[in-house]
Design an enzyme around this catalytic site. Sequence first.
Site: not given
Ligand code: CO
Length: 203
Positions: A44, A98, A42, A101, A46
């Site tokens: 993302d 994750h 992803c 998400c 993080r």
């Molecule tokens: Co995500």
Amino acid sequence: MRQLNELLENNRAWAAEATRRDPDFFARLARQQSPEYLWIGCSDSRVPANDIVGLLPGELFVHRNVANVVLHTDLNCLSVVQFAVDELRVRHIIVCGHYGCGGVLAALRGDRLGLVDNWLRPIQDVRRKYQAELDALPDESARHQRLCELNVLEQVRNLGHTTVVRDAWARCQSLTLHGWIYDIADGLLRKLGICVTSEDELR
Ligand code: CO
């Protein structure tokens, strides 16, 4: 401006430290890359791929998009997979989702966020496919976590059905597909019990 200068300063410090540890590091990378792994994860912020698995530049080929989707019509993702498998000859492809998400949550709720809704449509299909299982869970948080996992499993399946992966298996190239999930809350990866090395196993 100040913040961007900070990034450039960070970069100089990082490059200096890498060179201090291994004077030949960048010269060696400049000659070639030979990663053993392709990571599909992803976008993302993080979930930084290399950091999570402790790999250096040159060791992990990476594709990231919102909610780690593998679509048969996505020329970007397919090109990354093709180059990784045919040219770099990676031996493992890790699809890593994750918990928490945002893309998966939007698909679960049917939220309207804009253009990205179209991107997330395939995850709504995953939600519909497993609606009964998801409905049996006690609350939205549990459904969200589970849909994050189910999405990874579906994307591993999609990956296994791509022509690139099927052709690699047909010519007996060693290639294993893995489904993992990362927990932002503790920084740990978990295997999702899917590990596919052939078309038979995919079935
Ligand atoms: Co995500």
